[in-house]
Design an enzyme around this catalytic site. Structure first.
Site, PDB file in Angstrom:
ATOM      1  CB  THR A  25      -0.926   0.019   1.234  1.00 20.75           C
ATOM      2  OG1 THR A  25      -1.658  -1.201   1.279  1.00 20.75           O
ATOM      3  CG2 THR A  25      -1.890   1.190   1.172  1.00 20.75           C
ATOM      4  CG  HIS A  61       1.714  -6.950  -1.780  1.00 18.03           C
ATOM      5  ND1 HIS A  61       1.572  -6.712  -0.437  1.00 18.03           N
ATOM      6  CD2 HIS A  61       2.715  -7.877  -1.893  1.00 18.03           C
ATOM      7  CE1 HIS A  61       2.430  -7.458   0.237  1.00 18.03           C
ATOM      8  NE2 HIS A  61       3.143  -8.165  -0.623  1.00 18.03           N
ATOM      9  CG  MET A 102      -2.279  -3.424   5.783  1.00 16.10           C
ATOM     10  SD  MET A 102      -3.946  -3.042   5.195  1.00 16.10           S
ATOM     11  CE  MET A 102      -3.780  -1.309   4.772  1.00 16.10           C
ATOM     12  CG  ASP A 140       5.017 -10.262   1.852  1.00 17.65           C
ATOM     13  OD1 ASP A 140       5.629 -11.302   2.159  1.00 17.65           O
ATOM     14  OD2 ASP A 140       4.843  -9.889   0.674  1.00 17.65           O
TER      15      ASP A 140
END
Length: 351
Positions: A169, A195, A288, A291
């Protein structure tokens, strides 16, 4: 505020957000002109803005919204078509803070869309509030922080052979700042896991080629890792590296998601660490979740270096915060300083 010419889509987005604690939908608009009028009538922190609308579309509305409020957080909502994915990424370069892809099967029942929408609205609203607070106390903050930065000790290390970056994010904006006009002296290959859905990762690489000033592309299975190239993990596949004489080749893995992500940062770092050992530089940017934490443990265990974006400049301090709080970082830096730090480490200089 929710802006979408589809009454059905507008209603679903509005209801999704309105039932969430901490979110108050104060306005909805069917087009850009209505959105601009609503901006003048309500205090608004975040706008969810559709791209395709009759009259004043999303890309025409975006700069006008930001003219009214430069600190406004605008999240572009688009279908997963290549055209709209490209527009979303261009919108980010023009001041939008993020995007949320509408599922091709329609909005109804799309729990992943709803979850991502809520998370991003809350994250960017919090970022806006932090920005306002920081602006109010900036003179004091500067007086305290500058001496601390000057006291940072230089540390020795082995010059890296590869640079690995993980982000989520807020990542597209952060990547653009970190990689813009990349220093020609940085010869190491750069591998990136952001991501993103498949359509978006291909276009992210195209945009990256333009702003980084060197070739960037979605990684292809079996290709060798080459100097001065940027490899982006394709949406829906984990980017892994496999040792080969004198270097490594790319392997794309279709295994299950990790940390609810595919691609995920952890598999990439786990594959890099045993190949390059102490010659890995890892950078964890805004995102977020956690990971990258397990992968960074492997990198540090092999003697590699980890840098993390600091909390103040992160949209979400989940991923960088996890590695920072675990004590894995060589340094925790504001976004504006990461680009310079990468260049110094890549040249074998101390930071």
């Amino acid at each position: 505020m929710v802006v979408d010419d589809s009454a059905i889509a507008r209603g679903i987005v509005t209801r999704t957000l309105a039932i969430e604690p901490g979110i108050n939908v104060v306005a909805s608009a069917a087009n850009g002109l209505m959105a601009l009028k609503a901006m003048k009538a309500h205090p608004i922190d975040v706008v969810v803005l559709d791209i395709e609308m009759p009259g004043l579309d999303g890309m025409e509305t975006l700069p006008r919204l930001l003219e009214l409020d430069p600190d406004l957080k605008v999240i572009m909502a688009s279908s997963l078509s290549r055209r709209n994915a490209d527009i979303s990424l261009r919108a980010i370069s023009l001041g939008a803070c993020d995007y949320v892809p509408k599922p091709s099967s329609g909005l109804g029942g799309a729990e992943e869309f709803r979850r991502e929408l809520v998370q991003k609205v809350l994250a960017h609203a919090a970022m806006r509030k932090r920005s306002v607070r920081t602006a109010r106390v900036e003179p004091v903050r500067e007086a305290v922080q500058k001496p601390a930065l000057l006291k940072r000790e230089a540390k020795s290390f082995e010059k890296p052979s590869v640079i690995a970056i993980g982000s989520s994010t807020g990542g597209p904006q952060a990547l653009a700042k970190v990689l813009a006009n990349l220093d020609p002296s940085i010869e190491q290959p750069i591998v990136i896991t952001q991501h993103m859905p498949a359509t978006f990762t291909a276009l992210l690489a195209e945009h990256m080629t333009r702003y980084a000033g060197r070739e960037a592309a979605e990684a292809r299975d079996g290709e060798p890792l080459m100097p001065r190239r940027i490899y982006v993990a394709p949406g829906g596949k984990h980017l892994l590296l496999e040792p080969r004489a004198g270097g490594a080749i790319v392997r794309l893995d279709d295994g299950p998601p990790e940390n609810s992500c595919k691609p995920a940062v952890d598999p990439m770092l786990r594959s890099l660490a045993p190949i390059y050992k102490s010659r890995v530089l890892t950078v964890i940017l805004t995102g977020m979740g956690v990971d990258g934490l397990k992968g960074c443990r492997e990198v540090v265990r092999e003697g590699g270096i980890v840098l993390a974006q600091d909390q103040a400049s992160s949209v979400v301090w989940g991923m960088p915060g996890a590695v920072a709080q675990a004590g894995l970082c060589r340094d925790i830096l504001p976004l504006a300083e990461i680009r310079s730090a990468i260049g110094k480490i890549a040249r074998g200089e101390a930071i």
